[in-house]
Design a protein around this motif. Structure first.
Motif, PDB file in Angstrom:
ATOM      1  N   UNK A  30       0.777  -0.779   0.085  1.00 23.73           N
ATOM      2  CA  UNK A  30       0.200   0.102  -0.248  1.00 23.73           C
ATOM      3  C   UNK A  30       0.335   1.180   0.435  1.00 23.73           C
ATOM      4  N   UNK A  31       2.071   1.351   0.065  1.00 26.81           N
ATOM      5  CA  UNK A  31       2.832   2.736  -0.017  1.00 26.81           C
ATOM      6  C   UNK A  31       3.248   2.684  -1.273  1.00 26.81           C
ATOM      7  N   UNK A  65      -7.790  11.106   0.322  1.00 31.50           N
ATOM      8  CA  UNK A  65      -8.049  11.612  -1.413  1.00 31.50           C
ATOM      9  C   UNK A  65      -8.925  12.640  -2.349  1.00 31.50           C
ATOM     10  N   UNK A  66      -9.388  12.927  -1.245  1.00 34.83           N
ATOM     11  CA  UNK A  66      -9.785  14.690  -1.645  1.00 34.83           C
ATOM     12  C   UNK A  66      -8.524  15.478  -1.856  1.00 34.83           C
ATOM     13  N   UNK A  90      -2.744   8.955  -8.253  1.00 34.03           N
ATOM     14  CA  UNK A  90      -4.255   8.734  -8.773  1.00 34.03           C
ATOM     15  C   UNK A  90      -4.732   7.245  -7.793  1.00 34.03           C
ATOM     16  N   UNK A  91      -3.814   5.751  -8.615  1.00 33.25           N
ATOM     17  CA  UNK A  91      -4.724   4.963  -8.133  1.00 33.25           C
ATOM     18  C   UNK A  91      -4.375   5.045  -6.019  1.00 33.25           C
ATOM     19  N   UNK A 144      -7.843   7.020  -6.063  1.00 31.73           N
ATOM     20  CA  UNK A 144      -8.806   5.906  -5.535  1.00 31.73           C
ATOM     21  C   UNK A 144      -8.917   4.211  -4.726  1.00 31.73           C
ATOM     22  N   UNK A 145      -7.543   4.441  -4.045  1.00 32.77           N
ATOM     23  CA  UNK A 145      -7.724   3.584  -2.664  1.00 32.77           C
ATOM     24  C   UNK A 145      -8.245   4.073  -1.880  1.00 32.77           C
ATOM     25  N   UNK A 146      -8.317   5.070  -1.395  1.00 32.43           N
ATOM     26  CA  UNK A 146      -9.670   5.505  -1.294  1.00 32.43           C
ATOM     27  C   UNK A 146     -10.714   5.920  -0.507  1.00 32.43           C
TER      28      UNK A 146
END
Length: 197
Positions: free
Chosen positions: A10-11, A128-129, A165-166, A169-171
């Motif tokens: 996840x890093x 994410x925001x 960006x990914x 999306x994970x958030x």
């Protein structure tokens, strides 16, 4: 030459380095660092307590951009930093913007310090925001000459942009048509696709 990549699932920063290693076809061993190890035994490897770290021939290199610059100089082909000075400067500009302006403020450690009152779900939403808001500013200055972030070839700029960006999306952020198009474009290059972590 043994190459060890210390990483955590996840890093975002670790993904950048892993993608670079894979794209350049540099053999390495990936060592997963647990959350507990980041604050205990791993400090002997990297006193900052962050991943990634790259161990090469008895030396340890930390910070994703420093690691990637080392890899670019040590393994120059295929290049990820462009073909001329101006293109290299633009690639580094994008990487620096992602690394400093987008990634650092949304980092879990930074938010824990600046906004300790927020629960994990609220921090995730805020992270994410922030990423999407900053990516919106970046959008107008990338993918000008082609579907690649800078110029007409895959570069570090693509790795940094796609990885962050990914992370958005994970958030749980809403997908961006522009950045989805960028991801699809770079994944159309088989070498890119097979090297993506």
């Amino acid at each position: 030459m043994d190459v060890l990549l210390y990483s955590t699932k996840g890093s975002n920063s670790s993904e950048r380095v892993e993608w670079t290693l894979n794209f350049k076809r540099v053999p390495y061993n990936r060592i997963e660092v647990s959350s507990e190890e980041l604050t205990t035994t791993y400090l002997d490897i990297n006193p900052f307590g962050y991943v990634p770290s790259l161990a090469v021939g008895g030396s340890v290199i930390t910070e994703s951009m420093a690691i990637i610059e080392y890899l670019e100089e040590r393994f120059p082909n295929p290049t990820l930093l462009g073909r001329d000075l101006i293109e290299r400067a633009h690639i580094r500009r994008v990487c620096e913007y992602v690394n400093s302006s987008i990634h650092s403020p949304q980092n879990r450690t930074v938010l824990r310090f600046l906004r300790p009152e927020l629960d994990e779900a609220s921090k995730r939403d805020l992270r994410g925001e922030w990423i999407l808001q900053c990516l919106e500013k970046l959008r107008i200055s990338i993918c000008i000459d082609s579907g690649y972030a800078v110029g007409k070839e895959f570069s570090l700029a693509d790795i940094f942009v796609a990885s962050i960006y990914k992370k958005a999306l994970q958030h749980g952020c809403t997908e961006s048509q522009f950045y989805n198009k960028h991801l699809s474009y770079i994944r159309g290059n088989r070498s890119v696709l097979v090297s993506e972590p």
